[in-house]
Design an enzyme around this catalytic site. Structure first.
Site, short mmCIF file in Angstrom:
data_model
loop_
_atom_site.label_atom_id
_atom_site.label_comp_id
_atom_site.label_asym_id
_atom_site.label_seq_id
_atom_site.Cartn_x
_atom_site.Cartn_y
_atom_site.Cartn_z
CG MET A 53 -5.59 -5.60 5.56
SD MET A 53 -6.47 -6.71 3.77
CE MET A 53 -7.80 -6.63 3.53
CG HIS A 106 -2.81 -4.81 1.05
ND1 HIS A 106 -3.60 -4.50 2.54
CD2 HIS A 106 -1.43 -5.47 1.42
CE1 HIS A 106 -2.04 -4.39 2.65
NE2 HIS A 106 -1.42 -4.82 1.97
CG HIS A 126 -0.50 -0.77 0.00
ND1 HIS A 126 -0.92 -2.50 0.54
CD2 HIS A 126 0.45 -1.01 1.20
CE1 HIS A 126 0.54 -2.73 0.60
NE2 HIS A 126 1.38 -1.97 1.74
CD GLU A 141 -3.51 3.91 14.55
OE1 GLU A 141 -4.06 2.67 14.99
OE2 GLU A 141 -3.39 4.83 15.07
CE LYS A 142 0.90 -4.96 8.50
NZ LYS A 142 2.12 -5.29 8.68
CG ASP A 143 4.24 -2.01 9.55
OD1 ASP A 143 4.41 -2.81 9.93
OD2 ASP A 143 3.33 -1.86 7.96
O1 PAF Z 1 5.75 -0.20 5.45
C1 PAF Z 1 6.37 -0.30 4.75
O2 PAF Z 1 5.91 -1.23 3.46
C2 PAF Z 1 7.81 0.26 4.25
O3 PAF Z 1 8.49 -0.36 5.28
C3 PAF Z 1 8.18 1.62 3.57
C4 PAF Z 1 7.77 2.71 4.78
C5 PAF Z 1 7.73 1.83 2.19
C6 PAF Z 1 8.88 1.60 3.44
O4 PAF Z 1 10.14 0.78 2.13
#
Ligand code: PAF
Length: 283
Positions: free
Chosen positions: A187, A34, A37, A151-153
Site C-alpha cells: 500500500m 489508505h 495508514h 516497514e515499507k519505508d
Molecule cells: O513516510 C512518509 O509519509 C513521510 O516520509 C513522513 C514520515 C510523513 C515525513 O514527511
C-alpha cells in the site's frame, strides 16, 4: 474530531492532554490515507489514549519537483477515513508549509551513521535530510509517547530510530508490518496515481521479491540480484531502479552471506513515471 491547522493550537491541546496524564501515539503522514495508514493508526489507538495524525506533504524531502506537485492532496477524504476509525481519539494536524517552515523552506543536514548513503539515499538526493527535518520538527510539536512507521519505508524507519537516538528524543519509534493489497502490492499513496495497466502490472514487484527470498536460501546474493535484474529487463511496463540485498543493521549491500546476520531485499521500480518501493525479510 479535532483538526488543527496551526501548531500553536495543537501545542496547547497536547499540553492539556499531558496535564491529564493521557498517552499520545503519533502517525506522521503525507496524506492520501489508505488502509496501510489505517493499520498504523489502529495500532496506535491500541497502545495509547489518543493518536495524532499529521497530514503534510513535506516539500524538503522531494528531490523531484514534478513528484511534489503531483503528490495527491486529499484532506477531506483523509478526514472521512479517519472518522471511520475514531471520532473521539484521533487528532489531526494538517499544517501549511508556512506553519512548519516559515519563509525558510530548507532542510537541516543530518548524519545517521551512514544509513543515509545507501539505497534511497543514493537515488534521492537530500531526501533523508528532508525527512529528518520534518520528523524532528513534528516530534517537537506533537511530543508523542510513541510514533508509528511502516516497514515499507524500512530505511526511513531505521533513520528515524537513529534520529531519535542521536537527539535523545523521548519517543519510542514502533515499526509496523507492510500492509498489502490482496494481489500483494504494498500500500502506498502513490498507487492511486497508477494507470490501470500499470496497477495490474505492479504486483509483479512483490511476486518477484517472494521468489528472490526463496532463491536466497540456496544461492548467493549476487546470483539472486542477477536473476531479479533479468526478470525486470524482460518486463514491458516496469523499470527496475535498484534491487539490493542488504544487512538490516547497516543497510550495506551484502557481498558474502553470514548465518549470524539478518538480511532484507530492497527494490525500487518505476511504473510509468511513478516510483514504487518495497522490501522483504530474507532470513
Ligand atoms: O513516510 C512518509 O509519509 C513521510 O516520509 C513522513 C514520515 C510523513 C515525513 O514527511
Amino acid at each position: 474530531m479535532k483538526i488543527f491547522k496551526n501548531k500553536i493550537d495543537l501545542i496547547a491541546y497536547v499540553d492539556t492532554l499531558k496535564s491529564e496524564k493521557k498517552t499520545l501515539g503519533f502517525v506522521p503522514t503525507m496524506g492520501a490515507l489508505h488502509q496501510g495508514h489505517a493499520s498504523l493508526i489502529i495500532k496506535g489507538l491500541d497502545q495509547n489514549d489518543y493518536v495524532a495524525v499529521s497530514v503534510f506533504v513535506n516539500p524538503t524531502q522531494f528531490d523531484n519537483q514534478e513528484d511534489l506537485v503531483k503528490y495527491p492532496r486529499t484532506l477531506d477524504s483523509d478526514v472521512e477515513l479517519l472518522s471511520t476509525i475514531s471520532e473521539e481519539r484521533i487528532i489531526v494536524y494538517a499544517p501549511t508549509v508556512d506553519d512548519i517552515y516559515g519563509d525558510n523552506v530548507i532542510s537541516t543536514s543530518f548524519s545517521y551513521d551512514g544509513l543515509e548513503h545507501e539505497m534511497e539515499g543514493r537515488f534521492r538526493d537530500g531526501h533523508f535530510d528532508g525527512v529528518g527535518t520534518i520528523v524532528k520538527r513534528l516530534f517537537e510539536i506533537v511530543r508523542p509517547n510513541k510514533a508509528y512507521f511502516g516497514e515499507k519505508d524500512f530505511q526511513q524507519l531505521m533513520i528515524v530510530k537513529k534520529l531519535v537516538e542521536k537527539h535523545n528524543m523521548p519517543v519510542k519509534v514502533v515499526g509496523c508490518k507492510i500492509h498489502r493489497a490482496k494481489d500483494g502490492l504494498a500500500m502506498s499513496s502513490r498507487n492511486a496515481r497508477l494507470k490501470e495497466a500499470y496497477r495490474e502490472a505492479a504486483p509483479f514487484i512483490f511476486k518477484t521479491l517472494k521468489i528472490a527470498k526463496e532463491k536466497f536460501g540456496t544461492k548467493s546474493a549476487n546470483k539472486v540480484t542477477e536473476w531479479v535484474i533479468k526478470q525486470f529487463a524482460k518486463h514491458d511496463l516496469l523499470t527496475l531502479e535498484y534491487f539490493i540485498i542488504a544487512d538490516i543493521k547497516t543497510l550495506k549491500t551484502v557481498s558474502r552471506k553470514s548465518n549470524q546476520k539478518s538480511y532484507r531485499a530492497f527494490i525500487a521500480v518505476y511504473a510509468d513515471d511513478i516510483r514504487l518501493i518495497d522490501n522483504i525479510a530474507l532470513n
